[in-house]
Design a protein around this motif. Structure first.
Motif, PDB file in Angstrom:
ATOM      1  N   PRO A 153       0.836  -1.212   0.000  1.00  0.00           N
ATOM      2  CA  PRO A 153       0.000   0.000   0.000  1.00  0.00           C
ATOM      3  C   PRO A 153       0.867   1.256   0.000  1.00  0.00           C
ATOM      4  CG  PRO A 153       0.047  -0.964   2.187  1.00  0.00           C
ATOM      5  CD  PRO A 153       0.784  -1.910   1.295  1.00  0.00           C
ATOM      6  N   LYS A 154       0.334   2.322  -0.536  1.00  0.00           N
ATOM      7  CA  LYS A 154       1.061   3.581  -0.627  1.00  0.00           C
ATOM      8  C   LYS A 154       1.372   4.123   0.773  1.00  0.00           C
ATOM      9  CE  LYS A 154       0.829   8.154  -2.785  1.00  0.00           C
ATOM     10  NZ  LYS A 154      -0.004   9.094  -3.584  1.00  0.00           N
ATOM     11  N   GLY A 155       2.621   4.509   0.972  1.00  0.00           N
ATOM     12  CA  GLY A 155       3.034   5.104   2.241  1.00  0.00           C
ATOM     13  C   GLY A 155       3.278   4.120   3.362  1.00  0.00           C
ATOM     14  N   TYR A 156       3.169   2.821   3.103  1.00  0.00           N
ATOM     15  CA  TYR A 156       3.274   1.815   4.168  1.00  0.00           C
ATOM     16  C   TYR A 156       4.686   1.798   4.779  1.00  0.00           C
ATOM     17  CZ  TYR A 156       2.570  -2.656   6.577  1.00  0.00           C
ATOM     18  OH  TYR A 156       2.458  -3.646   7.524  1.00  0.00           O
ATOM     19  N   VAL A 157       5.703   1.761   3.901  1.00  0.00           N
ATOM     20  CA  VAL A 157       7.084   1.711   4.390  1.00  0.00           C
ATOM     21  C   VAL A 157       7.435   2.993   5.134  1.00  0.00           C
ATOM     22  CG1 VAL A 157       9.510   1.707   3.664  1.00  0.00           C
ATOM     23  CG2 VAL A 157       7.907   0.048   2.691  1.00  0.00           C
ATOM     24  N   GLU A 158       6.990   4.127   4.606  1.00  0.00           N
ATOM     25  CA  GLU A 158       7.266   5.408   5.270  1.00  0.00           C
ATOM     26  C   GLU A 158       6.661   5.444   6.671  1.00  0.00           C
ATOM     27  OE1 GLU A 158       7.922   5.741   1.053  1.00  0.00           O
ATOM     28  OE2 GLU A 158       6.202   4.995   2.192  1.00  0.00           O
ATOM     29  N   ASP A 159       5.464   4.878   6.806  1.00  0.00           N
ATOM     30  CA  ASP A 159       4.813   4.830   8.118  1.00  0.00           C
ATOM     31  C   ASP A 159       5.602   3.958   9.082  1.00  0.00           C
ATOM     32  OD1 ASP A 159       2.502   5.294   9.965  1.00  0.00           O
ATOM     33  OD2 ASP A 159       2.289   3.120   9.741  1.00  0.00           O
TER      34      ASP A 159
END
Length: 304
Positions: free
Chosen positions: A108-114
């Motif tokens: 999902p978009k932004g998952y790693v950043e979170d």
């Protein structure tokens, strides 16, 4: 569901050695549970079994109220960091996390950043993980354990070998996961002073056996407070304390006077001793620490 994780007489035998014997643990949802014991006490063995990495010789355990075949499906909700995290040293923190996400079919978009924000590594950029400090590697290991959004994370000695700054950062990471994300954490450690700063409940493991289980509140109730006094003449000081209405006072073998009442009256005690012309060397309020309690239960001595 009373417990998110429960073991029932869990036992692991290697050859002739019982590494864990009839261990029955009880961990509630949203807790930080500290599994404490010396090196070799059986902590890692227990964690490997409840993480599905090792098969019990006998006994069983349940996750989220489910056992047997039903429980096997729940292992996806358990994140694990046992021993050193398996990192790709030439890759950045984000790249390491992306690799595990791809392996688990998560994108999902932004998952790693979170995830990076959760473990405090959002500013590491393209820095290779092989050049990370030990504390940063441990936090990345926790980030990897968080992939898949587990409800419980099992961490084996996450603060072992860290410097004071690394320990403080790890403590902040663990409490945030509990308080902000509602994640249950099971942590093994033999660094009891640090564990006492974050844990809500404890289990004491000694030579493979669970000796005691208790909450942080229960530890506080069991930890009897007292006033400790050292003077130039303890005999005379005891007489003065008695004259001032303090009956529960006695001389200890280490040259201190132990007072078990009127704990809020330390100033009154000090004044009475000084007014009597007795040299007052020290006076302080003492309570039993987690380490003191552990040593009392195991019959052990302090390391070092």
């Amino acid at each position: 569901m009373e417990y998110i994780l429960e073991t029932h007489e869990l036992t692991k035998i290697y050859g002739q050695k019982e590494a864990a014997k009839d261990v029955s643990l009880h961990i509630r949802e949203g807790q930080i549970y500290g599994l404490i014991g010396r090196n070799g006490a059986g902590k890692t063995t227990i964690m490997r079994m409840i993480s599905g990495l090792s098969t019990p010789t006998r006994g069983s355990y349940s996750l989220f109220g489910k056992s047997g075949a039903e429980m096997q499906k729940e292992l996806k909700n358990v994140g694990v960091l046992i021993e050193s995290p398996g990192l790709y040293p030439k890759f950045s923190a984000a790249e390491n996390l992306k690799i595990k996400c791809l392996a688990m079919g998560i994108n999902p978009k932004g998952y790693v950043e979170d995830l990076l924000k959760r473990v405090g590594l959002q500013d590491t950029g393209k820095k290779p993980s092989g050049s990370f400090s030990l504390g940063m590697r441990q936090r990345l290991g926790i980030g990897l354990a968080l992939v898949g959004d587990p409800k419980i994370i099992v961490l084996d000695e996450p603060i072992n070998g860290l410097d004071p700054q690394g320990i403080a950062e790890m403590r902040e990471t663990l409490t945030k996961l509990r308080d902000e994300k509602g994640i249950t954490l099971m942590i093994s450690s033999h660094i009891l002073d640090e564990l006492a700063k974050v844990a809500d409940a404890y289990g004491i493991i000694h030579e493979g056996t669970l000796l005691d289980e208790f909450s942080a509140d229960e530890l506080h109730r069991r930890s009897e407070q007292c006033v400790m006094i050292r003077t130039a003449d303890n005999g005379a000081a005891l007489k003065v304390l008695t004259e001032h209405g303090i009956r529960k006072a006695a001389a200890e073998a280490d040259g201190l006077i132990r007072v078990n009442e009127q704990l809020e009256e330390t100033e009154k005690m000090a004044k009475a001793i000084v007014d009597a012309g007795i040299g007052l060397q020290e006076i302080y309020l003492h309570s039993v620490s987690l380490e003191d309690y552990y040593l009392g239960v195991t019959g052990g001595t302090r390391n070092g």
